[in-house]
Enzyme design. Structure first.
Site, PDB file in Angstrom:
ATOM      1  CB  CYS B 423      40.572  31.251  46.414  1.00 47.75           C
ATOM      2  SG  CYS B 423      40.177  31.290  48.169  1.00 47.75           S
ATOM      3  CG  HIS B 467      39.594  35.651  46.620  1.00 53.33           C
ATOM      4  ND1 HIS B 467      39.354  34.357  46.228  1.00 53.33           N
ATOM      5  CD2 HIS B 467      40.096  36.303  45.549  1.00 53.33           C
ATOM      6  CE1 HIS B 467      39.721  34.235  44.956  1.00 53.33           C
ATOM      7  NE2 HIS B 467      40.179  35.402  44.521  1.00 53.33           N
ATOM      8  CG  ASP B 483      41.702  36.047  41.573  1.00 53.71           C
ATOM      9  OD1 ASP B 483      41.982  34.864  41.866  1.00 53.71           O
ATOM     10  OD2 ASP B 483      40.707  36.644  42.037  1.00 53.71           O
TER      11      ASP B 483
END
Lengths: 319, 668
Positions: B423, B467, B483
């Site tokens: 991420c 995250h 995202d």
């Protein structure tokens, strides 16, 4: 630096000690048992304070829990120490006489409904003894003595730090009890008066040789009553005693004992009496106003020693 | 009698210390040894190797000395050892101050004190040091097992304290029993104090840096490419209790911090202005929940998007974070409300927008070129955003926890060469690309997802749920969450980490298989959570809540102290009453005699108070001549038992049984 502390302590213990004599049997009631933390207890409290600060500072929940558990333990220690003494019954037992310069033993009987552990009994100025009580216990406490005569039983202290040593519980008792202190026997005894022949002149005594006085018994001859001496006492009649029938016997008299002072003379007499008893000789003792007819045995010995102990004016400003 | 006559010991210039204190017996020595061992064991693993070795050696030395009945080492040697150990601690920890050197010193003192045990006073010192170290162990572990262990160790320590007292010798288990009994009596006091002692929120003073060793998946800097493996911890980050159903996965974005400053390699958090009030009035459907946050040493409190509530002692930052007044260093609990669908009015501070555009020149040239192309082809920022998202999808980027190292031009390397990352790589590349194209963007760090523990219903977010994602500013829309990880590998978001990566790569508990293990873990988690909520999380705020629920209106320290004093007083009274109650021994002899008296009474022979057993027996025998022999025998047996000499217990039991038998057979 130490002096004020001791003075304070004396004042404090005076405050707590009973002023009047206690009537046996004495039960240690709640009001008579005192509790205070010991040095270890103060250290414990200090540690707990540090632990509490640590717990707050690091937000340690279990640290709080541990600190609180230990604090609870401290409270339990107070109650348990108190319980170890409260309800205990004390009564004086017959004291064991001793010689001046050595010690006498005061007996204390402890009665308890339950088991008690680690009781420390001590006499003011004397020995302390540790004991555990199941139901009944007899304890003898030695007390060093300096002077002949009567020795009153000093204040008795019962103390205990059981179970954790953090709290000391104690109680005082003052019993109206006394023990006889015999004169200190001289170490090196001069020869018996009999040995040199000097004392033995009484041996070939005439039958009417006046030996001493004793309480009047019914059956005593009327002409033996010591009227003058009895008049002085005005309690009961005294009879004259005559040394007559003895064969091999020793006569101990104050004027026969060497020594500069009365105390020295008494010490010599004490030694003679002891030695005569050890040698199983018949012996008699005459002091001014008191006379013990010739006899043997431990009862006679104690009677003689008692007479010596209580003879004349007290050697010191005894209480 | 003067006391002055009784001091036979001559005065000495140097009075030997402790000379008057009773020496320790061997048994007492072993008790103290066991106490010290129990206190040291849980700490050993947290001490530096040299120190744990030294402590174990000291203990072994002591045990050997006790075993062989050897002499304790001389004082000068111990003194030298203390000095050497203090120097070593100062060198090893660079000073004496702080938590760990403090513990190290206590460990040394305890180990050396064992070698210096001479008197009862030394013994008490050992026990107190051990208690302190037991508490120090809680700094590292406050779990249920640690608490039970400490309790057991405390039983040993108190047993040692009892053994130090002058009592009759008892067996080991009896000694432990005495200790456990005392601690059992102390337990109610602990509960009352724990509940009612007015709590203060620590710390009382500034704590040294080593006080916190937070294991968090988050930090306020991020350097994608510089690490090639993410530490995946299944430690719990926070637990959530939703009032109602949990929001769907695409809304489970827990914002904690923003990363705005980028120097080409590292993204850093840039603090913004803080307000005490919400800058907007939210509307729409709300989600209410309560979070129990494990300490993470950051100020940001995890919240779902569009936080609509400020917990006490927190503020709202210009970049829409909810910040605690100080970094969170103990487990905290707060209620929160979020408005997932609410869109705040699109106004933004020019400085914040400027900061969200700055990139260093000349890094990542290929990405810059790509961004310039989007800018040229698009009419609006929204179009650029769409183009960037499409580009990321077209690059077929793969999600992995073990990406290759990308040190120079990390974004270029990720997007065009390796195409593998996690991420941080995705978010860093996306934010950089947007900024290069002139669209304000920032990285948001936090947690995504979580799972419901079916045992207690708590929603649990673990460190491996950490995250990062991106927020972009689009005129007219405001800040939009993007995202890139999810857009490229959607399974990461919808199914969590477990499905996004293959089995072998994920941490054990994140895997799909091992159902029984997960079930077991759920149960353990539920128990641990209950422990954390009820015991470890019992802070001043929680205390007020609980007391309020118990019926104390507006609890403050005065009321608590009053209740505390009252309850403790009641407990002490109960303890004293229980302690003073003389246990009446069941007297079998007397009981049997009572039966006999009742039997006589039925024949009209009443025992008057003034009658002794003999008188009674004479009368009874006169009245019941046919039973005279039995009456006399019974009376004689009773008198012997009751007034006779003390008998050995066995004999006494037998004679009592005989008496009972005679009385049973006595039927007038």
């Amino acid at each position: 630096m130490k002096l004020p502390l001791r003075r304070w302590r004396q004042w404090f213990s005076g405050l707590l000690s009973p002023r009047r004599a206690d009537v046996p049997p004495l039960t240690l009631t709640q009001r008579r048992v005192y509790v205070l933390p010991t040095a270890a207890g103060l250290m414990y409290a200090f540690t707990l304070a540090l632990m509490l600060i640590g717990s707050i500072n690091y937000n340690l929940s279990l640290g709080y829990a541990l600190t609180f558990l230990l604090a609870g333990l401290g409270i339990v220690a107070i109650v348990q120490s108190f319980r170890n003494l409260a309800g205990l019954q004390l009564r004086p037992a017959r004291p064991t006489p001793g010689f001046a310069g050595a010690q006498v033993h005061f007996g204390v009987r402890l009665d308890s409904q339950r088991r008690r552990t680690g009781l420390k009994l001590s006499l003011a100025g004397g020995e302390s003894v540790l004991c555990h009580v199941q139901t009944q216990e007899l304890v003898h406490l030695a007390l060093p003595v300096q002077h002949r005569g009567w020795q009153a039983m000093p204040r008795l202290t019962v103390a205990s730090t059981w179970p954790l040593g953090l709290i000391k519980a104690w109680s005082h008792a003052r019993f109206d009890e006394r023990s006889l202190v015999y004169p200190a026997p001289v170490a090196a005894a001069p020869p018996w008066p009999g040995a040199g022949g000097e004392g033995r002149h009484l041996d070939m005594s005439e039958p009417d040789d006046f030996f001493g006085l004793r309480p009047h018994r019914s059956g005593d001859l009327r002409q033996h009553v010591a009227w003058k001496a009895s008049a002085r006492l005005d309690e009961h009649l005294l009879s004259k005693q005559f040394a007559a029938e003895q064969g091999e016997l020793l006569w101990f008299r104050l004027d026969l004992a060497p020594g500069a002072t009365l105390e020295e003379k008494l010490s010599v007499l004490t030694r003679w009496v002891l030695d005569a008893h050890a040698a199983q000789q018949r012996y008699a003792l005459r002091l001014d106003g008191t006379a013990l007819p010739p006899a043997t045995g431990s009862e006679h010995l104690h009677a003689c020693l008692q007479a010596l102990a209580l003879y004349g004016p007290p050697p010191d400003e005894r209480r | 009698m003067g006391k002055r006559d009784l001091s036979p010991t001559p005065r000495r210039l140097f009075r030997k210390k402790n000379a008057c204190l009773p020496p320790l017996t061997l048994v007492q020595g072993w008790w103290l040894f066991a106490t010290a061992l129990a206190a040291l064991l849980p700490l050993i693993q947290h001490l530096p190797l040299w120190l744990s070795t030294a402590a174990v050696t000291g203990m072994a030395w002591r045990a050997w000395l006790s075993w062989r009945n050897g002499r304790l080492p001389p004082r000068w040697l111990l003194f030298l050892l203390v000095v050497a150990a203090c120097v070593a601690v100062a060198y090893s920890y660079r000073g004496f101050f702080g938590r760990n050197p403090g513990i190290a010193l206590l460990v040394i003192f305890l180990a050396l004190k064992l070698l210096e045990l001479r008197s009862v006073r030394d013994g008490i010192t050992v026990v107190l040091l051990a208690c302190f170290l037991l508490m120090a162990g809680f700094l590292f572990n406050q779990g249920i097992a640690a608490a039970l262990y400490a309790l057991a160790a405390l039983v040993v320590a108190v047993a040692a304290l009892i053994a130090l007292q002058a009592g009759p010798p008892v067996r080991v288990h009896e000694r432990l029993g005495q200790s456990a009994s005392l601690l059992g009596q102390a337990l109610p006091f602990m509960l009352v104090l724990f509940l009612l002692f007015p709590r203060v929120q620590g710390p009382l003073w500034g704590l040294p840096q080593d006080a916190y060793t937070a294991a968090s998946g988050l930090s306020d800097t991020m350097a994608p490419g510089s690490i090639s493996q993410v530490a995946q911890s299944d430690a719990i980050a926070f637990r959530v209790q939703f009032k109602g159903a949990a929001p769907p996965p695409h809304q489970q974005y827990w914002r904690v911090l923003t990363l705005t400053d980028y120097d080409g390699q590292v993204w850093r958090h840039h603090p913004t202005r803080e307000h005490d009030a919400l800058p907007y009035a939210p509307a729409g459907p709300s989600v209410d929940y309560e979070i129990t946050l494990e300490p993470h040493n950051l100020r940001g409190l995890p919240v779902l998007e569009k936080a609509g509530l400020l917990p006490p002692e927190s503020s709202f930052s210009a970049d829409r974070l909810v910040l605690a007044a100080t970094p969170v260093r103990s487990r905290m609990r707060y209620a929160m409300r979020s408005y997932p669908d609410y869109t705040p009015p699109p106004e933004e501070n020019a400085r914040i927008l400027a900061a969200a555009l700055s990139i260093p020149p000349e890094v990542n040239p290929r990405t810059r070129a790509q961004a310039r192309q989007w800018r040229a082809q698009s009419s609006s920022d929204a179009d650029i955003l769409r183009a960037a998202a499409e580009f990321f999808q077209s690059q077929l980027l793969a999600y992995t926890l073990n990406p290759p190292l990308m040190e120079k031009d990390a974004v270029d390397a990720f997007l065009f060469e390796h195409k593998r990352g996690f991420c941080e790589h995705f978010a860093s590349a996306f934010a950089f690309a947007l900024r290069a194209a002139g669209v304000p963007a920032r990285i948001i760090g936090g947690y995504q997802g979580g799972e419901i523990n079916p045992v207690d219903g708590y929603f649990t977010v673990r460190q491996y749920d950490a995250h990062v994602w991106v927020e972009a500013w689009i005129d007219g829309w405001g800040w939009v969450r993007v995202d890139p990880t999810a857009d490229s590998t959607p399974r990461r978001i919808e199914g969590g980490l477990r499905t996004a990566i293959g089995g072998g790569e994920a941490p054990l508990l994140a895997r799909q298989d091992y159902a029984w293990l997960r079930e077991f873990r759920y149960r353990m988690d539920a128990v641990t959570n209950a422990w954390n909520q009820a015991v470890l999380g019992f802070n001043p705020q929680r205390q007020r809540e609980v007391l309020g629920r118990l019926g104390m209106s507006e609890p403050d320290w005065r009321k608590m102290s009053a209740w505390l004093a009252g309850l403790c007083g009641a407990l002490i009274l109960a303890l004293v009453l229980n302690a003073m109650r003389e246990r009446k021994k069941h007297d079998a002899t007397r009981h049997a005699w009572q039966i006999f008296l009742r039997k006589l009474a039925r024949q009209g022979i009443d025992a008057q108070p003034w009658m002794g057993p003999d008188t009674l027996a004479r009368r009874a025998a006169a009245q019941l001549p046919q039973h005279a022999a039995a009456i006399r025998a019974i009376t004689a047996a009773y008198v012997a038992l009751r007034y006779g000499d003390e008998l050995p217990p066995e004999l006494r039991r037998r004679q009592t049984a005989a008496l009972r038998d005679m009385i049973r057979r006595f039927r007038p």
